[in-house]
Design a protein around this motif. Structure first.
Motif, PDB file in Angstrom:
ATOM      1  N   GLU A  47      -0.967 -37.265-137.105  1.00  0.00           N
ATOM      2  CA  GLU A  47      -0.800 -37.519-135.464  1.00  0.00           C
ATOM      3  C   GLU A  47       0.073 -36.287-135.556  1.00  0.00           C
ATOM      4  N   ASN A  49       0.990 -28.262-135.974  1.00  0.00           N
ATOM      5  CA  ASN A  49       0.357 -27.042-135.807  1.00  0.00           C
ATOM      6  C   ASN A  49      -0.459 -26.661-134.515  1.00  0.00           C
ATOM      7  N   ASN A  50      -0.681 -27.862-133.513  1.00  0.00           N
ATOM      8  CA  ASN A  50      -0.734 -26.862-131.816  1.00  0.00           C
ATOM      9  C   ASN A  50       0.584 -26.750-131.304  1.00  0.00           C
ATOM     10  N   TRP A  96       1.217 -33.884-138.175  1.00  0.00           N
ATOM     11  CA  TRP A  96       0.558 -32.529-138.271  1.00  0.00           C
ATOM     12  C   TRP A  96       0.330 -32.107-137.735  1.00  0.00           C
ATOM     13  N   LEU A  97      -1.003 -32.884-136.750  1.00  0.00           N
ATOM     14  CA  LEU A  97      -1.542 -31.415-136.400  1.00  0.00           C
ATOM     15  C   LEU A  97      -1.430 -31.445-134.422  1.00  0.00           C
ATOM     16  N   GLN A  98      -0.057 -32.558-134.285  1.00  0.00           N
ATOM     17  CA  GLN A  98       0.791 -32.041-132.892  1.00  0.00           C
ATOM     18  C   GLN A  98       1.798 -30.592-133.734  1.00  0.00           C
TER      19      GLN A  98
END
Length: 217
Positions: free
Chosen positions: A48, A54-55, A50-52
């Motif tokens: 979660e 990256n965005n 890492w995606l946050q």
């Protein structure tokens, strides 16, 4: 030859992961279940975050490209601050409330700290898992070895066939503790480093806006 095959098959079956869990007592089972949950939890948090991040970095790049493209500040505000959907846009909106160098540094810096605090949520859990999981696993190992010695004493038999399952069950708890702790520590360090890079970009925006406001005031 057939009798030897039977003797080797029995202990091998008893050393499978599922059998080790099923034959463990309630305390060791609870330790194993807690460690398995902690491992899954750390992976969920890591994915979660890492995606946050990256965005967030992608949004920061878009904002920085527009910021340095030579367009007007009004266009930037209209695109990112009304409504503010990303951290850079919210910092910009906070900075525009009172347009002078000191106010921008104060209000923009406060908003940047709030955004970073929200993005740090979950990292503390990874730190706790990384530090606590090995000790929880060690507790399960000590408890399992105590049970193994009690079984040995009760059976009055010290052969490998009697000792191996209990010791393996105990050591399995330590292995689960490391399995939960090692990824959590790696995730924590990697995500903390990534977040520090994003924090530098966000703080850089505040400094740029403050300098721009000082020149315009």
């Amino acid at each position: 030859m057939e009798s030897v095959a039977v003797e080797l098959t029995g202990p091998a079956t008893e050393l499978t992961i599922m059998h080790l869990f099923m034959r463990a007592d309630i305390v060791v089972k609870a330790v194993m279940a807690i460690l398995a949950f902690m491992s899954v939890w750390s992976w969920a948090i890591a994915i979660e975050k890492w995606l946050q991040l990256n965005n967030a970095h992608a949004g920061a790049s878009r904002f920085e490209n527009d910021f340095w493209s030579g367009g007007s500040l009004d266009e930037l505000v209209a695109k990112y601050a009304k409504p503010a959907k990303e951290p850079f846009g919210r910092v910009l909106a906070a900075s525009m409330r009172d347009w002078d160098g000191y106010a921008v540094a104060k209000s923009g810096g406060a908003e940047a700290n709030r955004e970073l605090s929200k993005m740090e949520s979950g990292l503390g859990v990874l730190a706790i898992i990384g530090s606590a999981a090995p000790f929880i696993g060690l507790f399960g190992t000590v408890w399992g070895i105590m049970n193994a010695f009690r079984s040995i004493a009760a059976s009055d038999n010290t052969s490998l066939a009697v000792v191996a399952p209990g010791i393996s069950e105990a050591l399995f708890a330590t292995a689960l503790g490391l399995l939960a702790a090692i990824p959590a520590v790696i995730f924590f360090n990697a995500l903390s480093s990534n977040l520090s890079k994003y924090a530098s970009r966000l703080e850089g925006l505040v400094d740029d806006l403050a300098a721009l406001a000082s020149r315009g005031s």
